[in-house]
Design a protein around this motif. Structure first.
Motif, PDB file in Angstrom:
ATOM      1  N   TYR A 142      25.198  26.037  43.421  1.00 56.00           N
ATOM      2  CA  TYR A 142      26.351  25.411  42.780  1.00 56.00           C
ATOM      3  C   TYR A 142      26.144  25.244  41.275  1.00 56.00           C
ATOM      4  O   TYR A 142      27.097  25.315  40.496  1.00 56.00           O
ATOM      5  N   GLU A 143      24.916  25.032  40.869  1.00 54.29           N
ATOM      6  CA  GLU A 143      24.638  24.965  39.433  1.00 54.29           C
ATOM      7  C   GLU A 143      24.900  26.322  38.778  1.00 54.29           C
ATOM      8  O   GLU A 143      25.365  26.392  37.633  1.00 54.29           O
ATOM      9  N   ASN A 144      24.638  27.371  39.516  1.00 57.79           N
ATOM     10  CA  ASN A 144      24.931  28.722  39.017  1.00 57.79           C
ATOM     11  C   ASN A 144      26.435  28.909  38.831  1.00 57.79           C
ATOM     12  O   ASN A 144      26.893  29.422  37.800  1.00 57.79           O
ATOM     13  N   VAL A 145      27.205  28.482  39.824  1.00 55.72           N
ATOM     14  CA  VAL A 145      28.676  28.555  39.727  1.00 55.72           C
ATOM     15  C   VAL A 145      29.150  27.729  38.532  1.00 55.72           C
ATOM     16  O   VAL A 145      29.996  28.167  37.740  1.00 55.72           O
ATOM     17  N   HIS A 146      28.611  26.525  38.424  1.00 54.00           N
ATOM     18  CA  HIS A 146      28.932  25.609  37.320  1.00 54.00           C
ATOM     19  C   HIS A 146      28.722  26.300  35.971  1.00 54.00           C
ATOM     20  O   HIS A 146      29.588  26.273  35.086  1.00 54.00           O
ATOM     21  N   ASP A 147      27.562  26.950  35.817  1.00 57.60           N
ATOM     22  CA  ASP A 147      27.225  27.579  34.542  1.00 57.60           C
ATOM     23  C   ASP A 147      28.093  28.800  34.259  1.00 57.60           C
ATOM     24  O   ASP A 147      28.501  29.037  33.113  1.00 57.60           O
ATOM     25  N   LEU A 148      28.387  29.595  35.291  1.00 61.28           N
ATOM     26  CA  LEU A 148      29.229  30.779  35.102  1.00 61.28           C
ATOM     27  C   LEU A 148      30.605  30.389  34.572  1.00 61.28           C
ATOM     28  O   LEU A 148      31.126  31.009  33.639  1.00 61.28           O
ATOM     29  N   ILE A 149      31.186  29.345  35.171  1.00 60.69           N
ATOM     30  CA  ILE A 149      32.518  28.906  34.730  1.00 60.69           C
ATOM     31  C   ILE A 149      32.432  28.288  33.338  1.00 60.69           C
ATOM     32  O   ILE A 149      33.250  28.589  32.463  1.00 60.69           O
ATOM     33  N   ASN A 150      31.450  27.441  33.142  1.00 65.07           N
ATOM     34  CA  ASN A 150      31.331  26.731  31.868  1.00 65.07           C
ATOM     35  C   ASN A 150      31.129  27.688  30.696  1.00 65.07           C
ATOM     36  O   ASN A 150      31.591  27.443  29.579  1.00 65.07           O
ATOM     37  N   GLN A 151      30.448  28.814  30.966  1.00 64.96           N
ATOM     38  CA  GLN A 151      30.169  29.791  29.923  1.00 64.96           C
ATOM     39  C   GLN A 151      31.227  30.889  29.834  1.00 64.96           C
ATOM     40  O   GLN A 151      31.108  31.812  29.023  1.00 64.96           O
ATOM     41  N   GLY A 152      32.253  30.781  30.672  1.00 65.57           N
ATOM     42  CA  GLY A 152      33.346  31.750  30.607  1.00 65.57           C
ATOM     43  C   GLY A 152      33.035  33.099  31.228  1.00 65.57           C
ATOM     44  O   GLY A 152      33.713  34.089  30.934  1.00 65.57           O
ATOM     45  N   LYS A 153      32.046  33.157  32.127  1.00 65.97           N
ATOM     46  CA  LYS A 153      31.709  34.417  32.802  1.00 65.97           C
ATOM     47  C   LYS A 153      32.554  34.541  34.067  1.00 65.97           C
ATOM     48  O   LYS A 153      32.065  34.468  35.197  1.00 65.97           O
ATOM     49  N   ILE A 154      33.844  34.720  33.853  1.00 66.32           N
ATOM     50  CA  ILE A 154      34.811  34.657  34.942  1.00 66.32           C
ATOM     51  C   ILE A 154      34.662  35.827  35.913  1.00 66.32           C
ATOM     52  O   ILE A 154      34.785  35.656  37.136  1.00 66.32           O
ATOM     53  N   GLU A 155      34.387  37.025  35.416  1.00 66.84           N
ATOM     54  CA  GLU A 155      34.211  38.174  36.301  1.00 66.84           C
ATOM     55  C   GLU A 155      33.010  37.968  37.217  1.00 66.84           C
ATOM     56  O   GLU A 155      33.054  38.321  38.405  1.00 66.84           O
ATOM     57  N   ASP A 156      31.937  37.400  36.676  1.00 65.71           N
ATOM     58  CA  ASP A 156      30.753  37.118  37.493  1.00 65.71           C
ATOM     59  C   ASP A 156      31.064  36.059  38.553  1.00 65.71           C
ATOM     60  O   ASP A 156      30.585  36.133  39.687  1.00 65.71           O
ATOM     61  N   TYR A 157      31.868  35.076  38.168  1.00 61.78           N
ATOM     62  CA  TYR A 157      32.278  34.037  39.111  1.00 61.78           C
ATOM     63  C   TYR A 157      33.092  34.642  40.255  1.00 61.78           C
ATOM     64  O   TYR A 157      32.838  34.355  41.437  1.00 61.78           O
ATOM     65  N   LEU A 158      34.062  35.496  39.937  1.00 60.95           N
ATOM     66  CA  LEU A 158      34.885  36.123  40.974  1.00 60.95           C
ATOM     67  C   LEU A 158      34.049  37.018  41.881  1.00 60.95           C
ATOM     68  O   LEU A 158      34.263  37.070  43.096  1.00 60.95           O
ATOM     69  N   LEU A 159      33.079  37.716  41.299  1.00 61.85           N
ATOM     70  CA  LEU A 159      32.218  38.601  42.078  1.00 61.85           C
ATOM     71  C   LEU A 159      31.366  37.812  43.064  1.00 61.85           C
ATOM     72  O   LEU A 159      31.124  38.254  44.190  1.00 61.85           O
ATOM     73  N   LEU A 160      30.949  36.632  42.661  1.00 59.40           N
ATOM     74  CA  LEU A 160      30.104  35.789  43.507  1.00 59.40           C
ATOM     75  C   LEU A 160      30.817  35.417  44.813  1.00 59.40           C
ATOM     76  O   LEU A 160      30.185  35.322  45.869  1.00 59.40           O
ATOM     77  N   TYR A 161      32.132  35.238  44.735  1.00 60.06           N
ATOM     78  CA  TYR A 161      32.910  34.829  45.908  1.00 60.06           C
ATOM     79  C   TYR A 161      33.716  35.982  46.504  1.00 60.06           C
ATOM     80  O   TYR A 161      34.672  35.751  47.245  1.00 60.06           O
ATOM     81  N   ALA A 190      39.749  29.095  36.650  1.00 59.93           N
ATOM     82  CA  ALA A 190      38.365  29.017  36.174  1.00 59.93           C
ATOM     83  C   ALA A 190      38.319  29.042  34.651  1.00 59.93           C
ATOM     84  O   ALA A 190      37.558  28.297  34.024  1.00 59.93           O
ATOM     85  N   SER A 191      39.156  29.882  34.038  1.00 57.55           N
ATOM     86  CA  SER A 191      39.174  29.997  32.577  1.00 57.55           C
ATOM     87  C   SER A 191      39.571  28.683  31.912  1.00 57.55           C
ATOM     88  O   SER A 191      39.073  28.342  30.839  1.00 57.55           O
ATOM     89  N   SER A 192      40.458  27.936  32.567  1.00 57.67           N
ATOM     90  CA  SER A 192      40.911  26.665  31.986  1.00 57.67           C
ATOM     91  C   SER A 192      39.815  25.607  32.017  1.00 57.67           C
ATOM     92  O   SER A 192      39.938  24.552  31.387  1.00 57.67           O
ATOM     93  N   SER A 193      38.730  25.888  32.781  1.00 58.03           N
ATOM     94  CA  SER A 193      37.631  24.921  32.899  1.00 58.03           C
ATOM     95  C   SER A 193      36.445  25.259  32.003  1.00 58.03           C
ATOM     96  O   SER A 193      35.425  24.567  32.037  1.00 58.03           O
TER      97      SER A 193
END
Length: 214
Positions: A142-161, A190-193
């Motif tokens: 979950y910390e990984n998800v947190h960091d991906l969103i916080n850093q704007g790595k949206i494609e990586d976030y979508l790929l994770l799920y 995700a981008s809004s976060s």
């Protein structure tokens, strides 16, 4: 068909569908909801619905009259998300004669769907894992998800799920355009976060009753 669960309950309760904890309540007042069930259906056949219920005040019991008024209803629709909805099951509790400190009751129903999803067939039995180590892994994930969103790595976030989203889109019969809109909406949310993600606190480990989801 698309299936839905409808309920109107109060108290300390959990509703389980096919081993997934899909709803819970720990607060005063009535909780009402109309839940999609398709994302929790892996194939046609027998499905299970369970209710775990106790009084919010641990010193009190549930009286029989309250239990008589409880029902959980299943609806279906032939055309996806749009009405008309048909009520196909009304699940009632047995006729309890005395007060109950808690209840756990399971009903069954059948679903007829044109898909078979095997995502979880080879999943580990998480109940056999070391809970302390499992919690560490979950927090890390979950910390990984947190960091991906916080850093704007949206494609990586979508790929994770990706597998999780595919399961949901298949079960809800999304066509290509609907899938595109759905994923676009997730990316926008995700981008809004970006830059606004809050620290992870007050963490508890919950393994769903199917022992495959944590």
């Amino acid at each position: 068909k698309t299936y839905y669960l409808n309920y109107d309950l109060s108290g300390d309760f959990d509703i389980l569908f096919n081993g997934y904890a899909i709803s819970r309540n720990r607060k005063e007042g009535v909780k009402m909801s109309f839940e999609y069930l398709n994302p929790y259906i892996s194939k046609s056949g027998i499905q299970t619905i369970s209710l775990s219920l106790k009084h919010l005040n641990s010193n009190l019991k549930i009286n029989p009259e309250t239990l008589k008024g409880i029902s959980i209803d299943v609806y279906s629709s032939e055309n996806g998300e749009q009405p008309p909805f048909e009520k196909i099951h009304v699940f009632k509790l047995p006729d309890y004669k005395v007060e109950q400190s808690s209840i756990f009751y399971t009903w069954t129903c059948e679903a007829d769907v044109p898909f078979e999803i095997t995502t979880l067939d080879d999943a580990l039995d998480l109940a056999k894992e070391n809970p302390e180590e499992l919690l560490k892994e979950v927090i890390q994930a979950y910390e990984n998800v947190h960091d991906l969103i916080n850093q704007g790595k949206i494609e990586d976030y979508l790929l994770l799920y990706k597998k999780s989203r595919e399961r949901e889109m298949i079960s809800m019969y999304y066509d290509a355009a609907q899938q595109k809109d759905y994923l676009k909406g997730l990316a926008k949310r995700a981008s809004s976060s970006i830059g606004f993600m809050q620290p992870l606190t007050d963490i508890k480990l919950l393994i769903h009753p199917n022992n495959k989801i944590v």
